[in-house]
Design a protein around this motif. Sequence first.
Motif, PDB file in Angstrom:
ATOM      1  N   ALA A  22     -12.696   3.743 -26.971  1.00  0.00           N
ATOM      2  CA  ALA A  22     -11.559   4.851 -27.166  1.00  0.00           C
ATOM      3  C   ALA A  22     -10.034   4.344 -27.606  1.00  0.00           C
ATOM      4  CB  ALA A  22     -11.193   5.654 -25.583  1.00  0.00           C
ATOM      5  N   ALA A  23      -9.661   3.090 -27.279  1.00  0.00           N
ATOM      6  CA  ALA A  23      -8.705   2.582 -27.675  1.00  0.00           C
ATOM      7  C   ALA A  23      -8.689   2.291 -29.143  1.00  0.00           C
ATOM      8  CB  ALA A  23      -8.204   1.280 -26.895  1.00  0.00           C
ATOM      9  N   PHE A  24      -9.616   1.683 -29.468  1.00  0.00           N
ATOM     10  CA  PHE A  24      -9.921   1.205 -30.925  1.00  0.00           C
ATOM     11  C   PHE A  24      -9.939   2.426 -31.880  1.00  0.00           C
ATOM     12  CE2 PHE A  24     -11.731  -1.123 -34.520  1.00  0.00           C
ATOM     13  CZ  PHE A  24     -10.851  -2.025 -34.639  1.00  0.00           C
ATOM     14  N   ARG A  25     -10.568   3.770 -31.321  1.00  0.00           N
ATOM     15  CA  ARG A  25     -10.742   4.781 -32.310  1.00  0.00           C
ATOM     16  C   ARG A  25      -9.372   5.434 -32.501  1.00  0.00           C
ATOM     17  NH1 ARG A  25     -14.051   8.858 -33.489  1.00  0.00           N
ATOM     18  NH2 ARG A  25     -13.073  11.052 -33.357  1.00  0.00           N
TER      19      ARG A  25
ATOM     20  N   LEU B 100      -6.484   3.789 -32.515  1.00  0.00           N
ATOM     21  CA  LEU B 100      -5.800   3.044 -33.526  1.00  0.00           C
ATOM     22  C   LEU B 100      -6.263   3.578 -34.776  1.00  0.00           C
ATOM     23  CD1 LEU B 100      -4.354   0.499 -34.445  1.00  0.00           C
ATOM     24  CD2 LEU B 100      -6.456  -0.855 -33.997  1.00  0.00           C
ATOM     25  N   LYS B 101      -7.737   3.538 -35.131  1.00  0.00           N
ATOM     26  CA  LYS B 101      -8.124   3.842 -36.449  1.00  0.00           C
ATOM     27  C   LYS B 101      -7.550   5.166 -36.887  1.00  0.00           C
ATOM     28  CE  LYS B 101     -12.354   2.677 -35.454  1.00  0.00           C
ATOM     29  NZ  LYS B 101     -13.856   2.719 -35.973  1.00  0.00           N
ATOM     30  N   LEU B 102      -7.790   6.192 -35.976  1.00  0.00           N
ATOM     31  CA  LEU B 102      -7.333   7.523 -36.354  1.00  0.00           C
ATOM     32  C   LEU B 102      -5.656   7.401 -36.825  1.00  0.00           C
ATOM     33  CD1 LEU B 102      -9.412   9.544 -34.022  1.00  0.00           C
ATOM     34  CD2 LEU B 102      -9.575   9.382 -36.530  1.00  0.00           C
ATOM     35  N   HIS B 103      -5.003   6.750 -35.994  1.00  0.00           N
ATOM     36  CA  HIS B 103      -3.527   6.790 -36.304  1.00  0.00           C
ATOM     37  C   HIS B 103      -3.347   6.135 -37.520  1.00  0.00           C
ATOM     38  CE1 HIS B 103       0.687   6.022 -35.481  1.00  0.00           C
ATOM     39  NE2 HIS B 103       0.478   4.712 -35.799  1.00  0.00           N
ATOM     40  N   ASN B 104      -4.136   4.810 -37.748  1.00  0.00           N
ATOM     41  CA  ASN B 104      -3.644   4.154 -38.836  1.00  0.00           C
ATOM     42  C   ASN B 104      -3.847   5.092 -40.296  1.00  0.00           C
ATOM     43  OD1 ASN B 104      -2.311   2.407 -37.449  1.00  0.00           O
ATOM     44  ND2 ASN B 104      -3.937   0.862 -37.693  1.00  0.00           N
ATOM     45  N   LEU B 105      -5.093   5.729 -40.084  1.00  0.00           N
ATOM     46  CA  LEU B 105      -5.514   6.335 -41.194  1.00  0.00           C
ATOM     47  C   LEU B 105      -4.778   7.631 -41.453  1.00  0.00           C
ATOM     48  CD1 LEU B 105      -9.589   6.582 -40.639  1.00  0.00           C
ATOM     49  CD2 LEU B 105      -8.236   5.368 -42.721  1.00  0.00           C
TER      50      LEU B 105
END
Length: 205
Positions: free
Chosen positions: A116-119, A121-126
Amino acid sequence: MDFNEKQIDILLAAERLFATKGFDGTSVRDIAHEANVNVAMINYYFGSKDKLLDTFFEWRVPDFMINVDELALIENALDKIDTMVDRSIKSMNSHRKLYHIITIESSLKQRMLISAAFRKLKLHNLEVISSVINEGVAQGVFKGGNDPILIHSMMMGTFMNFQMNYSFLQEQLRIASDTEYARYIETTLTQFIQKTIKALLTYEK
């Protein structure tokens, strides 16, 4: 999530050991010895080695989020790209142990990618990359039709290649030390990524 000093000592100890001995090769007792605490304290704070790993991911992930507030202070879209890439590469490069862990341990890589934490991160950066691209298009600086997923993948993939093949690339680049290699990543490689992304975003099809 807030962590006290002892928890951070344990997380840092785990990071050092996972990066050198691997997850399976590291015991809770090893971590306790490295952190100068007893095993009971690790069990109290984290419950198990698996849960410690999950907490480690949650603890590190915020360090890799693109800083929206910093980018908001920059008006020119090309300058935003330069700053975004520079900060992202420096952040990843300063946490090379984490990338050693996820490149060596394929099972951990999969576990991290679906966490969940990495997801988050990816959503934020995208979302940030998409916003920067759209702003540049609105300014007439960037051409339309560029997928932020591809831009993000290119940046991450190029950096990860330098992590996965660092021994070979150090030899090919005639770089003698890890410190010099890290400096190369934060200068020459960063500038290459910046130029490539800006070329893609301004390319007339």
